[in-house]
Scaffold this active site. Structure first.
Site, PDB file in Angstrom:
ATOM      1  CE  LYS A  44      -4.270  -1.702   2.090  1.00  0.00           C
ATOM      2  NZ  LYS A  44      -5.201  -1.653   3.219  1.00  0.00           N
TER       3      LYS A  44
ATOM      4  CG  ASP B  19      -8.240   0.816   3.504  1.00  0.00           C
ATOM      5  OD1 ASP B  19      -9.117   0.008   3.126  1.00  0.00           O
ATOM      6  OD2 ASP B  19      -7.019   0.540   3.510  1.00  0.00           O
TER       7      ASP B  19
END
Ligand code: NDP
Length: 295
Positions: A66, A102
């Site tokens: 990420k 997220d």
């Protein structure tokens, strides 16, 4: 021609995201296939370069890539830039855009947990990885005035606080050493506790002792199961929530980015529940994935 969406992680043997996203494509009759690509860090640039072709709608990025994927994209949204983590890619011609859904997923989970009560202004966050970055940014945007981060390796917590820099200039965001007495003192001043560590994922352990959980706390664990922390918090009278809603809604936001269509959230939820009942774990929930991320 069948379009492709890929999840890139290491490893990605099974995936709740796979079941959830494929169900969404199928539900809306979109001719697309969600593929799992296991790529070690050295192979990440090559994999990302491949996504520039017309075949692809986009991608999800997971542990341990990420943060590593950030320099490989052409553009980033504000969420991706500010958190320093990307979990979704879209294509704009041959250019790749990095997003962090997220943050949106966390907001849904937080709002649902707080319910009709007044949104608190103080929070304690355990962890300083990719998930914690989305949580802290979500809290900053929500108008929290004090957020204290505890992480096993203090320097990582401090780095994260430094990274948020200007976006947290108006509030008190700080990293503190992981000592039970300090966590207890902070919890006594807060209403929200978020576990963004992977403690409790692989075994039945809790990041903190049950004795320091007070009944007025709201406890959100990003892990998508009834962890020991959540069970002990519920026994202590706390309000609790697990990571399911965050997983579902980060996925729904990614789906909309790829397709331009509202996500069929109910169908995705159903697929998630069925896959989980079949013993599939989230990619973030794989033992190997957590070890590969250096956790
Ligand atoms: P990272 O690998 O980036 O971070 C892991 C975090 O856990 C670090 O803060 C690490 O501390 C801490 N940690 C791991 N093991 C230990 C240990 N034994 N003792 C103390 N601290 C430990 O992972 P992510 O941030 O991506 O994920 C963290 C958790 O959040 C995972 O369980 C994942 O499943 C969940 N998650 C859930 C999401 C959802 O949609 N529901 C979304 C994203 C994450 P240190 O830095 O000191 O190593």
């Amino acid at each position: 021609m069948t379009k492709r969406v890929v999840l890139i992680g290491h490893p990605v043997a099974h995936s709740l995201s796979g079941a959830m996203q494929q169900a969404a494509f199928d539900h809306l009759g979109i001719d697309a296939l969600y593929e799992l690509w296991d790529r070690p860090p050295a192979k990440l640039p090559e994999a990302i370069a491949e996504l520039r072709s017309d075949d692809f709608l986009g991608a999800n990025i997971t542990i341990p890539h990420k943060e590593r994927v950030v320099p490989l994209v052409d553009r980033q949204t504000e969420e991706a830039h500010t958190t320093g983590a990307i979990n979704t890619l879209t294509r704009d011609g041959r250019k790749l855009v990095g997003h962090n859904t997220d943050v949106a997923g966390f907001k849904v989970a937080l709002d649902r947990m707080v319910g009709r009560q007044k949104m608190p202004r103080h929070a304690v966050v355990l962890g300083a990885g990719g998930g914690a970055r989305a949580v802290v940014y979500g809290l900053i945007r929500e108008g929290f005035q004090r957020v204290v981060v505890f992480n096993r390796h203090l320097h990582r917590g401090e780095q994260m606080v430094k990274h948020f820099g200007r976006s947290a200039a108006h509030m008190d965001l700080r990293a503190m050493p992981w000592h039970e007495s300090i966590i207890e003192a902070e919890l006594s001043k807060t209403k929200i506790l978020v576990n963004a560590t992977s403690i409790g994922l692989m075994d039945d352990t809790s990041p903190i002792p049950a004795e320091i959980l007070t009944p007025d706390l709201m406890v959100l664990d990003l892990i998508y199961k009834q962890t020991r922390l959540l069970r002990e918090a519920a026994s202590s009278g706390c309000t609790t929530a697990d990571g399911e809603l965050m997983l579902l809604h980060q996925g729904a936001a990614a789906f909309t980015l790829w397709t331009g269509q509202p996500a069929p959230v109910d169908a995705m939820h159903e697929a998630l529940t069925a896959a989980r009942a079949d013993g599939v774990t989230s990619v973030e929930g794989e033992p190997g994935a957590v070890q590969a991320a250096g956790a």
